[in-house]
Each structure stands twice: as structure tokens, then as C-alpha cells.
Design a protein around this motif. Sequence first.
Motif, PDB file in Angstrom:
ATOM      1  N   GLY A 194       0.800  -1.219   0.000  1.00  0.00           N
ATOM      2  CA  GLY A 194       0.000   0.000   0.000  1.00  0.00           C
ATOM      3  C   GLY A 194       0.828   1.262   0.000  1.00  0.00           C
ATOM      4  N   ARG A 195       2.146   1.139  -0.084  1.00  0.00           N
ATOM      5  CA  ARG A 195       3.001   2.306   0.074  1.00  0.00           C
ATOM      6  C   ARG A 195       3.889   2.564  -1.141  1.00  0.00           C
ATOM      7  NH1 ARG A 195       3.542   3.350   5.791  1.00  0.00           N
ATOM      8  NH2 ARG A 195       2.066   1.976   6.811  1.00  0.00           N
ATOM      9  N   ASN A 196       3.834   1.682  -2.132  1.00  0.00           N
ATOM     10  CA  ASN A 196       4.740   1.853  -3.271  1.00  0.00           C
ATOM     11  C   ASN A 196       4.057   2.664  -4.362  1.00  0.00           C
ATOM     12  OD1 ASN A 196       3.901  -0.107  -5.708  1.00  0.00           O
ATOM     13  ND2 ASN A 196       3.254  -0.948  -3.757  1.00  0.00           N
ATOM     14  N   THR A 197       4.804   2.930  -5.426  1.00  0.00           N
ATOM     15  CA  THR A 197       4.265   3.787  -6.493  1.00  0.00           C
ATOM     16  C   THR A 197       3.809   2.968  -7.703  1.00  0.00           C
ATOM     17  OG1 THR A 197       6.531   4.182  -7.212  1.00  0.00           O
ATOM     18  CG2 THR A 197       5.545   5.840  -5.821  1.00  0.00           C
ATOM     19  N   THR A 198       3.666   1.677  -7.545  1.00  0.00           N
ATOM     20  CA  THR A 198       3.036   0.718  -8.480  1.00  0.00           C
ATOM     21  C   THR A 198       3.593   0.752  -9.907  1.00  0.00           C
ATOM     22  OG1 THR A 198       1.167   2.064  -9.246  1.00  0.00           O
ATOM     23  CG2 THR A 198       0.862   0.884  -7.177  1.00  0.00           C
ATOM     24  N   ILE A 199       4.867   1.062 -10.052  1.00  0.00           N
ATOM     25  CA  ILE A 199       5.434   1.096 -11.402  1.00  0.00           C
ATOM     26  C   ILE A 199       5.785  -0.329 -11.851  1.00  0.00           C
ATOM     27  CG2 ILE A 199       7.356   1.931 -12.816  1.00  0.00           C
ATOM     28  CD1 ILE A 199       7.400   4.397 -10.933  1.00  0.00           C
ATOM     29  N   ILE A 200       5.321  -0.667 -13.058  1.00  0.00           N
ATOM     30  CA  ILE A 200       5.557  -1.993 -13.626  1.00  0.00           C
ATOM     31  C   ILE A 200       6.498  -1.851 -14.815  1.00  0.00           C
ATOM     32  CG2 ILE A 200       4.466  -4.023 -14.684  1.00  0.00           C
ATOM     33  CD1 ILE A 200       3.455  -3.365 -11.851  1.00  0.00           C
ATOM     34  N   ARG A 201       7.591  -2.591 -14.821  1.00  0.00           N
ATOM     35  CA  ARG A 201       8.504  -2.621 -15.970  1.00  0.00           C
ATOM     36  C   ARG A 201       9.380  -3.859 -15.819  1.00  0.00           C
ATOM     37  NH1 ARG A 201      13.617  -0.714 -14.596  1.00  0.00           N
ATOM     38  NH2 ARG A 201      13.713  -0.164 -12.405  1.00  0.00           N
ATOM     39  N   SER A 202      10.105  -4.199 -16.880  1.00  0.00           N
ATOM     40  CA  SER A 202      10.989  -5.363 -16.773  1.00  0.00           C
ATOM     41  C   SER A 202      12.309  -5.111 -17.491  1.00  0.00           C
ATOM     42  CB  SER A 202      10.299  -6.604 -17.350  1.00  0.00           C
ATOM     43  OG  SER A 202      10.077  -6.430 -18.732  1.00  0.00           O
ATOM     44  N   ASN A 203      12.658  -3.840 -17.720  1.00  0.00           N
ATOM     45  CA  ASN A 203      13.840  -3.525 -18.525  1.00  0.00           C
ATOM     46  C   ASN A 203      15.125  -3.551 -17.706  1.00  0.00           C
ATOM     47  OD1 ASN A 203      13.105  -1.299 -17.082  1.00  0.00           O
ATOM     48  ND2 ASN A 203      13.278   0.165 -18.753  1.00  0.00           N
ATOM     49  N   TYR A 204      15.389  -4.679 -17.080  1.00  0.00           N
ATOM     50  CA  TYR A 204      16.620  -4.858 -16.304  1.00  0.00           C
ATOM     51  C   TYR A 204      17.747  -5.352 -17.212  1.00  0.00           C
ATOM     52  CZ  TYR A 204      14.339  -4.008 -11.839  1.00  0.00           C
ATOM     53  OH  TYR A 204      13.680  -3.425 -10.784  1.00  0.00           O
ATOM     54  N   LEU A 205      18.964  -5.127 -16.775  1.00  0.00           N
ATOM     55  CA  LEU A 205      20.102  -5.404 -17.645  1.00  0.00           C
ATOM     56  C   LEU A 205      20.409  -6.904 -17.781  1.00  0.00           C
ATOM     57  CD1 LEU A 205      22.464  -4.234 -19.305  1.00  0.00           C
ATOM     58  CD2 LEU A 205      23.814  -4.251 -17.205  1.00  0.00           C
ATOM     59  N   PHE A 206      20.474  -7.601 -16.666  1.00  0.00           N
ATOM     60  CA  PHE A 206      21.017  -8.965 -16.707  1.00  0.00           C
ATOM     61  C   PHE A 206      19.959 -10.010 -17.045  1.00  0.00           C
ATOM     62  CE2 PHE A 206      24.114  -6.815 -13.870  1.00  0.00           C
ATOM     63  CZ  PHE A 206      25.180  -6.884 -14.739  1.00  0.00           C
ATOM     64  N   ASP A 207      20.423 -11.137 -17.582  1.00  0.00           N
ATOM     65  CA  ASP A 207      19.527 -12.212 -18.013  1.00  0.00           C
ATOM     66  C   ASP A 207      18.637 -12.698 -16.863  1.00  0.00           C
ATOM     67  OD1 ASP A 207      21.042 -11.913 -20.240  1.00  0.00           O
ATOM     68  OD2 ASP A 207      22.010 -13.879 -20.164  1.00  0.00           O
ATOM     69  N   GLU A 208      19.252 -12.860 -15.670  1.00  0.00           N
ATOM     70  CA  GLU A 208      18.507 -13.407 -14.530  1.00  0.00           C
ATOM     71  C   GLU A 208      17.349 -12.479 -14.148  1.00  0.00           C
ATOM     72  OE1 GLU A 208      21.695 -12.773 -14.635  1.00  0.00           O
ATOM     73  OE2 GLU A 208      22.858 -14.583 -14.186  1.00  0.00           O
ATOM     74  N   SER A 209      17.640 -11.172 -14.138  1.00  0.00           N
ATOM     75  CA  SER A 209      16.605 -10.205 -13.757  1.00  0.00           C
ATOM     76  C   SER A 209      15.545 -10.105 -14.830  1.00  0.00           C
ATOM     77  CB  SER A 209      17.207  -8.825 -13.533  1.00  0.00           C
ATOM     78  OG  SER A 209      18.418  -8.923 -12.867  1.00  0.00           O
ATOM     79  N   ALA A 210      15.990 -10.056 -16.100  1.00  0.00           N
ATOM     80  CA  ALA A 210      15.029  -9.977 -17.198  1.00  0.00           C
ATOM     81  C   ALA A 210      14.074 -11.159 -17.126  1.00  0.00           C
ATOM     82  CB  ALA A 210      15.759  -9.955 -18.537  1.00  0.00           C
ATOM     83  N   ALA A 211      14.611 -12.335 -16.779  1.00  0.00           N
ATOM     84  CA  ALA A 211      13.771 -13.535 -16.730  1.00  0.00           C
ATOM     85  C   ALA A 211      12.662 -13.396 -15.699  1.00  0.00           C
ATOM     86  CB  ALA A 211      14.631 -14.770 -16.427  1.00  0.00           C
ATOM     87  N   ILE A 212      13.005 -12.938 -14.498  1.00  0.00           N
ATOM     88  CA  ILE A 212      11.967 -12.917 -13.457  1.00  0.00           C
ATOM     89  C   ILE A 212      11.019 -11.728 -13.634  1.00  0.00           C
ATOM     90  CG2 ILE A 212      13.352 -11.700 -11.679  1.00  0.00           C
ATOM     91  CD1 ILE A 212      11.892 -13.657  -9.667  1.00  0.00           C
ATOM     92  N   TYR A 213      11.568 -10.561 -14.007  1.00  0.00           N
ATOM     93  CA  TYR A 213      10.683  -9.395 -14.136  1.00  0.00           C
ATOM     94  C   TYR A 213       9.801  -9.509 -15.385  1.00  0.00           C
ATOM     95  CZ  TYR A 213      13.261  -7.272 -10.290  1.00  0.00           C
ATOM     96  OH  TYR A 213      13.812  -7.029  -9.065  1.00  0.00           O
ATOM     97  N   ASN A 214      10.317 -10.145 -16.429  1.00  0.00           N
ATOM     98  CA  ASN A 214       9.484 -10.323 -17.620  1.00  0.00           C
ATOM     99  C   ASN A 214       8.436 -11.413 -17.392  1.00  0.00           C
ATOM    100  OD1 ASN A 214       9.353  -8.795 -19.956  1.00  0.00           O
ATOM    101  ND2 ASN A 214      10.093 -10.474 -21.229  1.00  0.00           N
ATOM    102  N   HIS A 215       8.807 -12.414 -16.602  1.00  0.00           N
ATOM    103  CA  HIS A 215       7.831 -13.430 -16.195  1.00  0.00           C
ATOM    104  C   HIS A 215       6.665 -12.749 -15.465  1.00  0.00           C
ATOM    105  CE1 HIS A 215       6.153 -17.163 -14.888  1.00  0.00           C
ATOM    106  NE2 HIS A 215       6.494 -17.028 -13.626  1.00  0.00           N
TER     107      HIS A 215
END
Lengths: 416, 123
Positions: free
Chosen positions: A74-95
Motif C-alpha cells: 500500500g506504500r509503493n508507487t506501483t510502477i511496472i517494468r521489466s527492462n533490467y540489464l542482466f539475463d537473470e533479472s530480465a527472466a523474473i521481471y518479464n515473467h
Amino acid sequence: MKRYSALELIRQGLGGHRGWDRVWRKPEPKPSYDAVIIGGGGHGLATAYYLAKLHGMTNIAVVEKGWIGGGNSGRNTTIIRSNYLFDESAAIYNHALDLWKGLGQELNFNIMMSHRGVLNLAHDEGEMRQLKRRVEANRLNGVDSEWLDAKEVKNFCPSINISGHIRYPVLGGTLQRSGGVNRHDGVVWGYARAADALGVDILQQTEVTGILTEAGEVTGIETTRGTIRTPKVASVTAGHTSVMANMLDIRLPVESHPLQALVSEPIKPILNCVVMSNAVHVYCSQSDKGELVIGAGIDAQLSYTQRGNLDIIEHQMASLMELFPIFSRLRMMRQWGGIVDVCPDASPIISKTPVKGFYVNGGWGTGGWKATPGSGHVFADLIAKDEPNRIAAPFAIDRFTTGALVAEHGAAAVAH
Amino acid sequence: MFVIDCPNCGSRDQSEFTYAGEAHIARPTESENMTDAEWAEFVFMRTNTKGLFAERWWHATGCRKFFNMLRNTATDEIHAVYRIGEKPPKVTANLPLTPAGESSIGSGNDAVKIMTRDEENAS
């Protein structure tokens, strides 16, 4: 679970809206469960939902010390994106992003998902090169991402100031069109309702005060409403991950900090996308109600007080004024803080622990919201099978021993 | 906003100071014999205490010296300031009643505010 639909809305309207079911039950804690999830935020409820739906574990509970969605959800700014640099991050945020796309339909709950696009601005040559590299890395990982020069940024977001007369002029930016914002309460309530319908007990105002073990295995938890026996305990307590782990003397590499946000008075639609700037350090979007939702970086000191210092806010407002002089006369209405636990590599921990049956999902730092469905999905898999799947495996705690860090500091678009 | 009592300069606004993390983490003396796990413990692992916490601060725009501070991270109350090399003094603090509970002061989270033992006795 009574399905929500336009037809049902009309039918209930004719009956004076007296026939709606409770959205979720208010159960008494059972003496034992197959698994207990600590933390009734977005990640915890998503974990419960996927455990029940995909793994058939319906005799489970979510325990929450306050009310669900009352912490960082209830306190965050609800921004959704998945444009992270590394393969591992891209995998989880794009999932997670893939799951966000159909989540409202799946949960039969309006999460107000708006794929309005996320701009990450560049203000100097070095940042331009780094962001362009990130665009290419994103595309190789199937993440939608493109580079815009300053004029294209202005075309996409007309209210922004791209003049060369400011201290850090906008030279361009990356755009993820599938990024956007959603409604935090909608997500929390949608997951809670769907999990409850599958049989999950949501126990609010139930605080965990201890975790019981025998011979190195979890056997239950102590709560403010009594003892609950369970062979599996999963901590999803953003901000308080260390407090939970310390109950079992498990050492974690996280530190908790206040992260502040604020909203302006509501105005007519003026900002059509999410704008993030690393160099001048602010991010901003406009809610459907018309308020600007503004955030930036953490307060440097370790704290659990859910409030921060004014100089942090002054800095982000100054940054906002530079990017959007048009906002200079807006009054700010509310300001608050949440406690985020930050990992040294700015990537989360989704992991088994040395104590059998105790699982940790935390350390999301300032960017956990966007991962909510993906985090719950892979964490449920880990809890059910006692082994991490391909997406969760890189985020195990042992990466701090092996050195296989997922060092996303630069790619998170704000300094942590 | 904190007002921090620098041992060299006196009371100053927090914005003059830079936070320098958990105090009393000694650099290992026999680092050539350390395992990866021991290195991870020294470099990364932190207690992240909710409650009384010893930490380092640096007076960046003042005397430019490091010092230690004892602060309650559940309330942000500062209990003591002491020099590098000294041990933390004994103090009493207003701590949460449960591990993840909120203190009676200093938390914005009224939903889970739990009284301290003192308050509970008084009421």
C-alpha cells in the motif's frame, strides 16, 4: 466465489447492493496447516494463490500482523517494468510482466492495469551509452525496449521539459511500452479473494513471534493468536525479512531503509506515462484519480520507522520541477514511508535456507511491486517442490558466498 | 529529521552527515586463510536490528571524522554518541513488545502499533 461481471453489477444494483458476498472469509487459525506464509502483502498473497491453484496446496494460511496490503503493497508507487540489464533479472521481471497482462481476467478483479509506457531518461553522454546498451540487452532477452532521442521523448510525453537550459538536460531515454502502473489495492484484494476461494485462510492481525524447529526442521510458528503447527514456513515480509530470519539465527545480507513517496492534489490528465530519471533522481506518474505519484531514493540510515527525512523529499521535488516546470504550483497532499530491505546487489532473495522447511522471499529493495505475480509464482514452486526453478535459482542466498551476484544497481533506473 | 550530536562539532542537522552502516564489524586479520563463507559474512551479512543498533556516521560537511552512534531503529531515538574504538554504552530503550511489532512512538504504522511494556503497565 461469485464472479464479478457487468450483468452481476446490474442485478445487485437492482437489489440495493445487499447481496454481495464477503470478498474473503475471516477464519479462526487452525491448529495446523501444510504451509504458512508470513506476510499478507502482494507477494505473500500471490504465493498463496499459486500454491493453491498450481500445486494443490489448499490447506495453507497467510498470516499478517496488520491488515493485508497495509505494508509496502500500500506504500509503493506501483510502477511496472521489466527492462533490467542482466539475463537473470530480465527472466523474473518479464515473467511477472507476462502474468500482469492477464491477471485482472484471471483473478476476476479489476486491478486497473495500465500499460501506458515507462520512460527512463538519460541526462549525459555516459548515461546515454549505458541506457542504449540496456536497450540492446533487453531486446536480446525478449524485453520490449526502445531508444528515443529528446524530440521523440517530447512527442511521447508532451509535458516534459527538454530545453537545453536546465542543469541536466534530457538527451533521450528508453521506453518500455508494455510497462505502466496498476492499482495496488486491486491486486492485493484480487489475490486475497482468489486464494480465499481456493481454501486459503487469510489470518489478519496475527503477528508471528517465533518460529519453532526440531532437529533443524521447521515444525510450526508462534503467533499472537497461538501456536500453529506446520512443516513449511515461508517469509515474505518486505522490510522485516531480517527480523524473521533472526528468529532462526539465519544471517542475511539485507538492510532495511525507509523509502518515501508522496502525492499531489488531483489535477486533470497531464502525464500520460511513467517518467523515471536516474541522474536527477525522481520518478513520477499520474493516478487515475489525477494525483501525481512521486518517488525517489531511500533514506540512507537503517530504520524501521516508516518515515524518512525531509531533505530526501526536497531533492526529489527539485528534480521534478526541473523536468516538469508546469508542476511548480502543485501542492503535495500526502507523504509517507515504507521499509524496504535492500540487498547489496539490488536483486532479491528467493531461497531455501539452512533450516529445512524455512523459505525466504525478500530483499526486493525499492522495486518489488513490479515483480509481485512472478515472485509469488516462482516462490510457490520453490515451496511446493523444495527446489528452485530456473527463474528462481539465481536468487538463492548462496550467491553471496559463491560471488555469482546479480548486480543490478545501475539497471534499476534509480540509485538505491 | 535527526539532529545528531557530533562528538567534535556538537548538534548538527542530519543532512551534514553520511551514514556508514553497522558498527563494530572488525576487518579480519588473517584474511588469507578465510573461506568464502567467512568472507561473505564479513562483506555482506548484517544483523539489520530492529531495536537498539550501533552504527557509524561520518560528519561529511563538518569535522569529516567517523564516530559511532547508538540508535533505536524502531523509533529513530538517538541514545548515545561515542567515539570510534569505544564500546557502546549501556542504555535503556523503548523497544517493540514483539519482534516485528511497532514501537509506541516513531512509527507511522498505527495498524500494528503495539504498546511497550512500560505503557502496558501504566494503562
